[in-house]
Design an enzyme around this catalytic site. Structure first.
Site, PDB file in Angstrom:
ATOM      1  N   GLY A  77       9.378  -2.153  -3.407  1.00 52.70           N
ATOM      2  CA  GLY A  77       9.229  -2.652  -4.753  1.00 52.70           C
ATOM      3  C   GLY A  77       7.958  -2.180  -5.447  1.00 52.70           C
ATOM      4  N   HIS A  78       7.424  -3.040  -6.299  1.00 55.42           N
ATOM      5  CA  HIS A  78       6.298  -2.704  -7.173  1.00 55.42           C
ATOM      6  C   HIS A  78       5.029  -2.415  -6.371  1.00 55.42           C
ATOM      7  CE1 HIS A  78       4.109  -2.751 -10.955  1.00 55.42           C
ATOM      8  NE2 HIS A  78       3.342  -3.748 -10.568  1.00 55.42           N
TER       9      HIS A  78
END
Length: 288
Positions: free
Chosen positions: A264-265
Site C-alpha cells: 500500500g501507501h
C-alpha cells in the site's frame, strides 16, 4: 560505525529543522523526504540498508515530527514555504548534489527543489510520490472540494483524515498482511497529530495541496528538459496515489524506470528490503 544514525537539529532561517543522518561523510548523498502524516522515522528501516555506501540524510518537514511547528500566525503552511525551508536546509548542511527520495508530501517538496536547482539533482526515487493528475484517486474528492470552496464545513469535513484510525488505515490498507505492519510508525504519527495546533496546520496543507497540482506541468517540463535518472517504486494498492501516476513518469522522462510492489501507501513498512535493493541497483549507475 558508518551506518550508525545520528540525530541533529539545525536552524534554517529561524525554523528548527530536525534530521537524522548516517553513512560516510564523503559518500554520495541521498536526501529522504517523508510525507503525511509521518516524519523521518518512516525511513528507520531503509537508512541502515543504504548507509554503508551513501551519506543518507532524512529531515522532518516543518510542522512534522521533531522539526519546529511555528505558530500559524508566524509561518504560512504552504508547500511553497515548506519547500523553501527544505531548500535552505540543504544549503545549510552543505548538500551540493544529491539523489532525492520523495514520498507523498515529499514529492511536491522535492520536485520544487529539482525544478529550481536541476544541477543539484543526481537522481530521483519516487515512492508513491505523485506528479500527474492520473495518479490522484477518487479519495482526493473531499480535499478537492475544499480547494474549490474554502468553507468552514468543507474544512471540517477533512478532520476525518486526521483521526487515529485513519492513520492506521493508511499504513495497513493494501498490504498483503496487515499484521506485518509494525504499530510503531502509525502510533508515533498519531502522537504528532495529537499535538496542540497540529490539526490546523494539517488542514492548511490540505487546502494548499492544489498548488502542487497546478505545478504539475512545470514538473513535467523539468523531467523533459533534464531527464534525471528516475526510479518510481510504488505500492500498487495505494488508496490515494494510483499506479498510473508511477507509469506516467515514463511519458516525460526516457530515463524513468517503474517498479510496482504488492503493498500500500507506506511501502517501506512491508518492503524496505526490496526497495533498498532496487535503490542500490539504480544508484549504482548514477553520476553524483
Amino acid at each position: 560505525m558508518r551506518d550508525a544514525v545520528t540525530y541533529r537539529s539545525v536552524d534554517v532561517d529561524g525554523v528548527d529543522v530536525f534530521y537524522r543522518e548516517a553513512g560516510p561523510e564523503d559518500g554520495p548523498v541521498v536526501l529522504l523526504l517523508h510525507g503525511f502524516p509521518s516524519a523521518s522515522h518512516m525511513f528507520r528501516d531503509l537508512i541502515p540498508r543504504l548507509a554503508d555506501r551513501y551519506r543518507v540524510i532524512a529531515s522532518d518537514l516543518p510542522g512534522f515530527g521533531q522539526s519546529a511547528m511555528p505558530d500559524r500566525s508566524e509561518f504560512d503552511y504552504t508547500f511553497d514555504n515548506v519547500a523553501r525551508v527544505i531548500d535552505r536546509f540543504t544549503e545549510v548542511v552543505g548538500l551540493d548534489r544529491f539523489a532525492v527520495y520523495v514520498f507523498d508530501y515529499g514529492a511536491p517538496t522535492g520536485f520544487r527543489l529539482a525544478a529550481a536547482h536541476p544541477e543539484r539533482i543526481a537522481a530521483i526515487i519516487s515512492q508513491n510520490g505523485n506528479a500527474y493528475e492520473e495518479g490522484l484517486s477518487d479519495g482526493w474528492a473531499p480535499i478537492r472540494a475544499y480547494w474549490k470552496d474554502r468553507s468552514a464545513a468543507n474544512r471540517e469535513a477533512l478532520r476525518a483524515f486526521l483521526a487515529p484510525e485513519t492513520t492506521v488505515w493508511q499504513y495497513t490498507h493494501g498490504t498483503p498482511d496487515p499484521a506485518s505492519v509494525s504499530p510503531d510508525g502509525y502510533t508515533l504519527d498519531n502522537h504528532y497529530l495529537a499535538r496542540a495546533g497540529a490539526d490546523e496546520v494539517q488542514l492548511d496543507l490540505f487546502g494548499d495541496y492544489g498548488t502542487n497540482v497546478d505545478l504539475y506541468p512545470s514538473f513535467h517540463a523539468y523531467f523533459r528538459a533534464h531527464t534525471p535518472p528516475l526510479l518510481a517504486v510504488w505500492g500498487r494498492n495505494d488508496p490515494f496515489f494510483l499506479p498510473a501516476g508511477a507509469e506516467a513518469f515514463t511519458r516525460d522522462n526516457p530515463n524513468a524506470q517503474v517498479r510496482l510492489l504488492d503493498t500500500g501507501h507506506f511501502a517501506l513498512e512491508t518492503h524496505a528490503g526490496e526497495i533498498a535493493e532496487a535503490i542500490r541497483d539504480f544508484l549504482a549507475t548514477v553520476e553524483f
